[in-house]
Design a protein around this motif. Sequence first.
Motif, short mmCIF file in Angstrom:
data_model
loop_
_atom_site.label_atom_id
_atom_site.label_comp_id
_atom_site.label_asym_id
_atom_site.label_seq_id
_atom_site.Cartn_x
_atom_site.Cartn_y
_atom_site.Cartn_z
N LEU A 103 -66.20 -9.88 46.29
CA LEU A 103 -66.27 -8.20 46.05
C LEU A 103 -65.04 -7.71 46.27
CD1 LEU A 103 -67.98 -5.86 45.48
CD2 LEU A 103 -68.65 -5.66 48.00
N VAL A 104 -64.30 -8.26 47.49
CA VAL A 104 -63.00 -7.85 47.80
C VAL A 104 -62.11 -7.80 46.64
CG1 VAL A 104 -60.99 -7.91 49.28
CG2 VAL A 104 -63.46 -7.77 50.29
N ARG A 105 -62.09 -9.13 46.07
CA ARG A 105 -60.99 -9.36 44.76
C ARG A 105 -61.44 -8.39 43.81
NH1 ARG A 105 -61.56 -14.63 46.92
NH2 ARG A 105 -63.48 -14.68 45.49
N ARG A 106 -62.70 -8.38 43.30
CA ARG A 106 -63.12 -7.63 42.21
C ARG A 106 -62.63 -6.22 42.45
NH1 ARG A 106 -67.78 -5.19 39.94
NH2 ARG A 106 -68.82 -5.68 41.85
N ILE A 107 -63.27 -5.58 43.57
CA ILE A 107 -63.14 -4.07 43.57
C ILE A 107 -61.52 -3.80 44.01
CG2 ILE A 107 -63.76 -2.28 45.24
CD1 ILE A 107 -65.96 -3.00 43.28
N GLY A 108 -61.11 -4.70 44.57
CA GLY A 108 -59.58 -4.61 45.22
C GLY A 108 -58.92 -4.28 44.01
N ASN A 109 -59.02 -5.51 42.79
CA ASN A 109 -57.97 -5.50 41.68
C ASN A 109 -58.25 -4.08 40.97
OD1 ASN A 109 -56.78 -7.69 42.18
ND2 ASN A 109 -58.32 -8.94 41.28
N MET A 110 -59.50 -3.64 40.84
CA MET A 110 -59.84 -2.41 40.16
C MET A 110 -59.50 -1.27 40.82
SD MET A 110 -63.77 -1.30 39.16
CE MET A 110 -64.39 -0.68 40.70
N PHE A 111 -59.49 -1.01 42.10
CA PHE A 111 -58.91 0.00 42.87
C PHE A 111 -57.55 -0.04 42.69
CE2 PHE A 111 -56.88 1.44 46.88
CZ PHE A 111 -57.67 2.81 46.68
N VAL A 112 -56.68 -0.95 42.80
CA VAL A 112 -55.22 -1.05 42.65
C VAL A 112 -54.99 -0.52 41.34
CG1 VAL A 112 -53.18 -2.59 42.56
CG2 VAL A 112 -54.89 -2.54 44.53
N ASP A 113 -55.58 -1.26 40.32
CA ASP A 113 -55.29 -0.70 38.85
C ASP A 113 -55.45 0.50 38.72
OD1 ASP A 113 -54.59 -3.46 38.24
OD2 ASP A 113 -56.49 -3.92 37.36
N GLN A 114 -56.59 1.33 39.11
CA GLN A 114 -57.09 2.63 38.98
C GLN A 114 -55.79 3.35 39.59
OE1 GLN A 114 -58.89 4.35 37.31
NE2 GLN A 114 -59.94 6.09 38.25
N GLN A 115 -55.52 3.35 40.81
CA GLN A 115 -54.55 3.95 41.56
C GLN A 115 -53.33 4.02 40.78
OE1 GLN A 115 -54.85 5.94 44.42
NE2 GLN A 115 -56.95 5.79 43.75
N LEU A 116 -52.65 2.87 40.31
CA LEU A 116 -51.53 2.66 39.36
C LEU A 116 -51.63 3.68 38.36
CD1 LEU A 116 -50.55 -1.05 39.98
CD2 LEU A 116 -49.61 0.95 41.24
N ARG A 117 -52.88 3.54 37.56
CA ARG A 117 -52.93 4.35 36.35
C ARG A 117 -52.78 5.72 36.72
NH1 ARG A 117 -56.64 7.36 33.98
NH2 ARG A 117 -58.22 6.81 35.55
N LEU A 118 -53.30 6.17 37.70
CA LEU A 118 -53.45 7.73 38.25
C LEU A 118 -51.83 8.04 38.50
CD1 LEU A 118 -56.59 7.93 40.54
CD2 LEU A 118 -56.23 8.66 38.18
N PHE A 119 -51.17 7.20 39.35
CA PHE A 119 -49.89 7.37 39.58
C PHE A 119 -49.01 7.55 38.55
CE2 PHE A 119 -45.49 6.22 40.58
CZ PHE A 119 -45.35 6.92 41.74
N GLU A 120 -49.04 6.78 37.49
CA GLU A 120 -48.25 6.86 36.18
C GLU A 120 -48.68 8.06 35.50
OE1 GLU A 120 -48.95 3.04 34.24
OE2 GLU A 120 -47.77 1.99 35.60
N GLN A 121 -49.83 8.62 35.46
CA GLN A 121 -50.22 9.80 34.81
C GLN A 121 -49.20 10.93 35.45
OE1 GLN A 121 -54.52 9.65 35.00
NE2 GLN A 121 -54.78 8.63 32.81
N ASP A 122 -49.21 11.09 36.71
CA ASP A 122 -48.71 12.01 37.41
C ASP A 122 -47.09 12.19 37.26
OD1 ASP A 122 -50.91 13.17 38.74
OD2 ASP A 122 -50.68 11.98 40.47
N ILE A 123 -46.42 10.93 36.81
CA ILE A 123 -45.10 10.99 36.67
C ILE A 123 -44.65 12.18 35.83
CG2 ILE A 123 -42.95 9.88 35.92
CD1 ILE A 123 -44.43 7.34 37.21
N ASP A 124 -45.32 12.17 34.61
CA ASP A 124 -44.97 13.43 33.69
C ASP A 124 -44.89 14.71 34.36
OD1 ASP A 124 -44.28 13.90 31.12
OD2 ASP A 124 -46.16 14.89 30.67
N ILE A 125 -45.93 15.09 35.29
CA ILE A 125 -45.88 16.23 35.92
C ILE A 125 -44.82 16.50 36.99
CG2 ILE A 125 -47.25 17.71 37.66
CD1 ILE A 125 -49.79 16.63 36.13
N TRP A 126 -44.41 15.45 37.76
CA TRP A 126 -43.29 15.23 38.76
C TRP A 126 -42.15 15.53 38.00
CZ3 TRP A 126 -45.76 10.68 41.06
CH2 TRP A 126 -46.91 10.70 41.77
N GLU A 127 -41.89 15.11 36.93
CA GLU A 127 -40.56 15.13 36.16
C GLU A 127 -40.33 16.45 35.98
OE1 GLU A 127 -40.55 12.09 33.47
OE2 GLU A 127 -39.70 10.40 34.62
N ARG A 128 -41.20 17.31 35.54
CA ARG A 128 -41.09 18.51 35.12
C ARG A 128 -41.50 19.84 36.22
NH1 ARG A 128 -42.39 15.69 31.23
NH2 ARG A 128 -42.13 15.96 29.00
#
Length: 142
Positions: A103-128
């Motif tokens: 469960l740690v591996r499955r949820i951990g990978n999903m969580f990290v992928d989601q956090q990185l996706r959210l971070f990348e979406q915020d970059i466009d805002i931060w750059e402006r």
Amino acid sequence: MLENLVDVQHIQALHRLPPVADYEGTFDGPVMSASFTQHVQLNDAAAPTPIHIRAECHGPGISVLRFDAGMRLVAVSSVVPIEQDAVDVRYFWLIAAPGRPALVRRIGNMFVDQQLRLFEQDIDIWERKKFVAGPPLLPSER
């Protein structure tokens, strides 16, 4: 990051995540603390799962997010300026579900992928972002 904790509306608008419920935020000097709940539909769940989130931002550089959704997840980030217009952002994740390594591996990978996706979406805002003296605010923000 501090910006996300004072602009929780963008979580639904930009990231297409469920709305934030039970939001409480406070400032104590350079530390901002916030807590809220999101009800997220996980792939194998019949009903949305409540995820309780507690966040602390220590000045502009250190953020600690604690997620409780039947298991504990902690994300620590640091932001360090490296040039006038550039920063180095580092993340560290901890996940605890004793006795449930799959469960740690499955949820951990999903969580990290989601956090990185959210971070990348915020970059466009931060750059402006730019400083605006006397910005327009909603009545609830004054």
